[in-house]
Design a protein around this motif. Sequence first.
Motif, PDB file in Angstrom:
ATOM      1  N   ASP A  91       0.849  -1.184   0.000  1.00  0.00           N
ATOM      2  CA  ASP A  91       0.000   0.000   0.000  1.00  0.00           C
ATOM      3  C   ASP A  91       0.885   1.234   0.000  1.00  0.00           C
ATOM      4  O   ASP A  91       2.066   1.180   0.348  1.00  0.00           O
ATOM      5  CB  ASP A  91      -0.997   0.007   1.152  1.00  0.00           C
ATOM      6  N   GLU A  93       0.923   5.325   1.177  1.00  0.00           N
ATOM      7  CA  GLU A  93       0.347   6.448   1.914  1.00  0.00           C
ATOM      8  C   GLU A  93       1.165   7.689   1.607  1.00  0.00           C
ATOM      9  O   GLU A  93       2.385   7.615   1.439  1.00  0.00           O
ATOM     10  CB  GLU A  93       0.413   6.209   3.427  1.00  0.00           C
ATOM     11  N   ARG A  98      -4.013   6.989   2.953  1.00  0.00           N
ATOM     12  CA  ARG A  98      -3.783   5.793   2.126  1.00  0.00           C
ATOM     13  C   ARG A  98      -4.342   6.056   0.738  1.00  0.00           C
ATOM     14  O   ARG A  98      -5.520   6.356   0.568  1.00  0.00           O
ATOM     15  CB  ARG A  98      -4.432   4.560   2.745  1.00  0.00           C
ATOM     16  N   SER A 100      -3.603   3.877  -2.175  1.00  0.00           N
ATOM     17  CA  SER A 100      -3.899   2.681  -2.951  1.00  0.00           C
ATOM     18  C   SER A 100      -3.361   1.446  -2.247  1.00  0.00           C
ATOM     19  O   SER A 100      -2.532   1.541  -1.341  1.00  0.00           O
ATOM     20  CB  SER A 100      -3.264   2.779  -4.345  1.00  0.00           C
ATOM     21  N   ALA A 101      -3.842   0.298  -2.704  1.00  0.00           N
ATOM     22  CA  ALA A 101      -3.331  -1.001  -2.274  1.00  0.00           C
ATOM     23  C   ALA A 101      -3.254  -1.877  -3.516  1.00  0.00           C
ATOM     24  O   ALA A 101      -4.115  -1.783  -4.403  1.00  0.00           O
ATOM     25  CB  ALA A 101      -4.237  -1.637  -1.228  1.00  0.00           C
TER      26      ALA A 101
END
Length: 156
Positions: A91, A93, A98, A100-101
């Motif tokens: 992920d 940040e 945050r 995206s993952a």
Amino acid sequence: MSAQPAVHTSFVIERRFAAPAALVFAAWADGAVKARWSTCHAENGETEYSQDFRKGGRELYRATLPDGRPQSVEKVFFDIVQDRRIVFAYDIEAGGVRLSASLVTVEFEPEGDATFMRLTEQLAYFDGYYDREERLHGTAEGLDRLALEVEAAGAH
């Protein structure tokens, strides 16, 4: 940002390297080597990098973005098959948000003294953030540096 539905996308990058699969795989597995070719946004001020390359192990990258926000990329390795496959999730940040993952599968297929590599990334973007083209471009640039790294090492 307000909670919005996640946006999903994916991409695949395929490359052939003039180096054996063991050497290409090792460039992913060795943290010092990987840091040389994989650093995303090299213009950022990197503040921390570590890698524990094993199933369940983690990789951490922290930097300061040009606008001063801290950026953090955290990975966990789910599957590692020596010289053949790496599966990890990560992920991103920035500034405590945050963005995206992702789930990434990297596959290595020996072709004599060369290697065919396929990288498949599945992404979930959060709360209006979306940088697929930049992510694709940055990943491709890193793989260009990987080619230079392994092909120079393979020539020795």
